[in-house]
Design a protein around this motif. Structure first.
Motif, short mmCIF file in Angstrom:
data_model
loop_
_atom_site.label_atom_id
_atom_site.label_comp_id
_atom_site.label_asym_id
_atom_site.label_seq_id
_atom_site.Cartn_x
_atom_site.Cartn_y
_atom_site.Cartn_z
N VAL A 12 -7.66 15.78 64.57
CA VAL A 12 -7.99 15.67 63.15
C VAL A 12 -6.96 16.40 62.30
CG1 VAL A 12 -9.66 16.44 61.40
CG2 VAL A 12 -10.45 15.29 63.45
N MET A 13 -6.55 17.59 62.75
CA MET A 13 -5.57 18.36 61.98
C MET A 13 -4.20 17.66 61.96
SD MET A 13 -6.49 22.33 62.62
CE MET A 13 -6.97 22.30 64.33
N VAL A 14 -3.80 17.07 63.08
CA VAL A 14 -2.52 16.34 63.12
C VAL A 14 -2.60 15.10 62.24
CG1 VAL A 14 -0.98 15.02 64.63
CG2 VAL A 14 -1.83 17.24 65.36
N ALA A 15 -3.72 14.40 62.30
CA ALA A 15 -3.89 13.22 61.46
C ALA A 15 -3.88 13.60 59.98
CB ALA A 15 -5.19 12.50 61.81
N ALA A 16 -4.49 14.72 59.65
CA ALA A 16 -4.48 15.17 58.26
C ALA A 16 -3.07 15.51 57.80
CB ALA A 16 -5.40 16.38 58.09
N ALA A 17 -2.30 16.13 58.68
CA ALA A 17 -0.92 16.46 58.32
C ALA A 17 -0.11 15.20 58.04
CB ALA A 17 -0.27 17.27 59.44
N PHE A 18 -0.28 14.18 58.87
CA PHE A 18 0.43 12.93 58.64
C PHE A 18 -0.10 12.18 57.42
CE2 PHE A 18 1.65 13.10 63.25
CZ PHE A 18 3.01 13.24 63.02
N ALA A 19 -1.38 12.33 57.13
CA ALA A 19 -1.96 11.62 55.98
C ALA A 19 -1.51 12.23 54.65
CB ALA A 19 -3.48 11.65 56.07
N VAL A 20 -1.33 13.54 54.61
CA VAL A 20 -0.96 14.17 53.33
C VAL A 20 0.54 14.17 53.09
CG1 VAL A 20 -3.02 15.62 53.33
CG2 VAL A 20 -0.89 16.53 54.25
N TYR A 21 1.32 13.87 54.08
CA TYR A 21 2.78 13.87 53.90
C TYR A 21 3.24 12.93 52.79
CZ TYR A 21 7.73 13.68 54.98
OH TYR A 21 9.08 13.71 54.89
N PRO A 22 2.74 11.69 52.72
CA PRO A 22 3.17 10.81 51.61
C PRO A 22 2.80 11.36 50.24
CG PRO A 22 2.13 9.50 53.31
CD PRO A 22 1.93 10.94 53.67
N LEU A 23 1.66 12.05 50.15
CA LEU A 23 1.27 12.64 48.87
C LEU A 23 2.24 13.73 48.44
CD1 LEU A 23 -2.61 12.94 49.26
CD2 LEU A 23 -1.35 11.32 47.86
N SER A 24 2.70 14.50 49.42
CA SER A 24 3.63 15.56 49.06
C SER A 24 5.00 15.01 48.68
CB SER A 24 3.76 16.57 50.21
OG SER A 24 4.31 15.96 51.35
N TRP A 28 2.47 15.12 44.66
CA TRP A 28 1.08 15.54 44.55
C TRP A 28 0.78 16.63 45.57
CZ3 TRP A 28 -2.33 10.54 43.99
CH2 TRP A 28 -1.96 9.89 42.81
N GLU A 29 1.53 17.72 45.50
CA GLU A 29 1.38 18.79 46.49
C GLU A 29 0.00 19.42 46.45
OE1 GLU A 29 4.05 18.66 44.48
OE2 GLU A 29 5.68 18.26 45.88
N ALA A 30 -0.57 19.55 45.26
CA ALA A 30 -1.90 20.17 45.13
C ALA A 30 -2.97 19.32 45.84
CB ALA A 30 -2.27 20.37 43.67
N ALA A 31 -2.92 18.02 45.63
CA ALA A 31 -3.89 17.14 46.28
C ALA A 31 -3.68 17.13 47.79
CB ALA A 31 -3.78 15.72 45.72
N ALA A 32 -2.42 17.10 48.21
CA ALA A 32 -2.12 17.10 49.64
C ALA A 32 -2.61 18.39 50.29
CB ALA A 32 -0.61 16.94 49.86
N GLY A 33 -2.37 19.51 49.64
CA GLY A 33 -2.83 20.79 50.17
C GLY A 33 -4.35 20.87 50.27
N ALA A 34 -5.03 20.39 49.23
CA ALA A 34 -6.50 20.42 49.24
C ALA A 34 -7.07 19.54 50.35
CB ALA A 34 -7.03 19.96 47.89
N ILE A 35 -6.51 18.36 50.55
CA ILE A 35 -6.99 17.47 51.61
C ILE A 35 -6.73 18.08 52.98
CG2 ILE A 35 -6.57 15.23 52.72
CD1 ILE A 35 -6.01 14.14 49.88
N PHE A 36 -5.56 18.66 53.16
CA PHE A 36 -5.22 19.26 54.44
C PHE A 36 -6.13 20.45 54.74
CE2 PHE A 36 -2.59 22.05 57.14
CZ PHE A 36 -2.49 21.20 58.22
N ILE A 37 -6.35 21.31 53.77
CA ILE A 37 -7.23 22.47 53.98
C ILE A 37 -8.65 22.02 54.27
CG2 ILE A 37 -8.27 24.44 52.80
CD1 ILE A 37 -5.52 24.89 51.49
#
Length: 58
Positions: A12-24, A28-37
């Motif tokens: 789940v954590m690896v998938a979240a990292a790959f999912a938020v990469y396009p946002l960053s 959209w670093e704030a949204a990516a960080g919130a989703i990852f956390i």
């Protein structure tokens, strides 16, 4: 059982990292960080619940 839960949480954590990469990438670093956390905290809670369940059952 705890081993499977740990691997699932890691996945789940690896998938979240790959999912938020396009946002960053698009700024959209704030949204990516919130989703990852949120994904990491959810995975940790599930792992803790599984460990507590195993300890409780003995």
């Amino acid at each position: 059982m705890t081993h499977r839960i740990s691997l699932a949480c890691l996945a789940v954590m690896v998938a979240a990292a790959f999912a938020v990469y396009p946002l960053s990438i698009i700024g959209w670093e704030a949204a990516a960080g919130a989703i990852f956390i949120l994904a990491m905290v959810t995975a940790w809670i599930v792992a803790a619940a599984g460990a507590i369940r195993n300890f409780w059952r003995g």
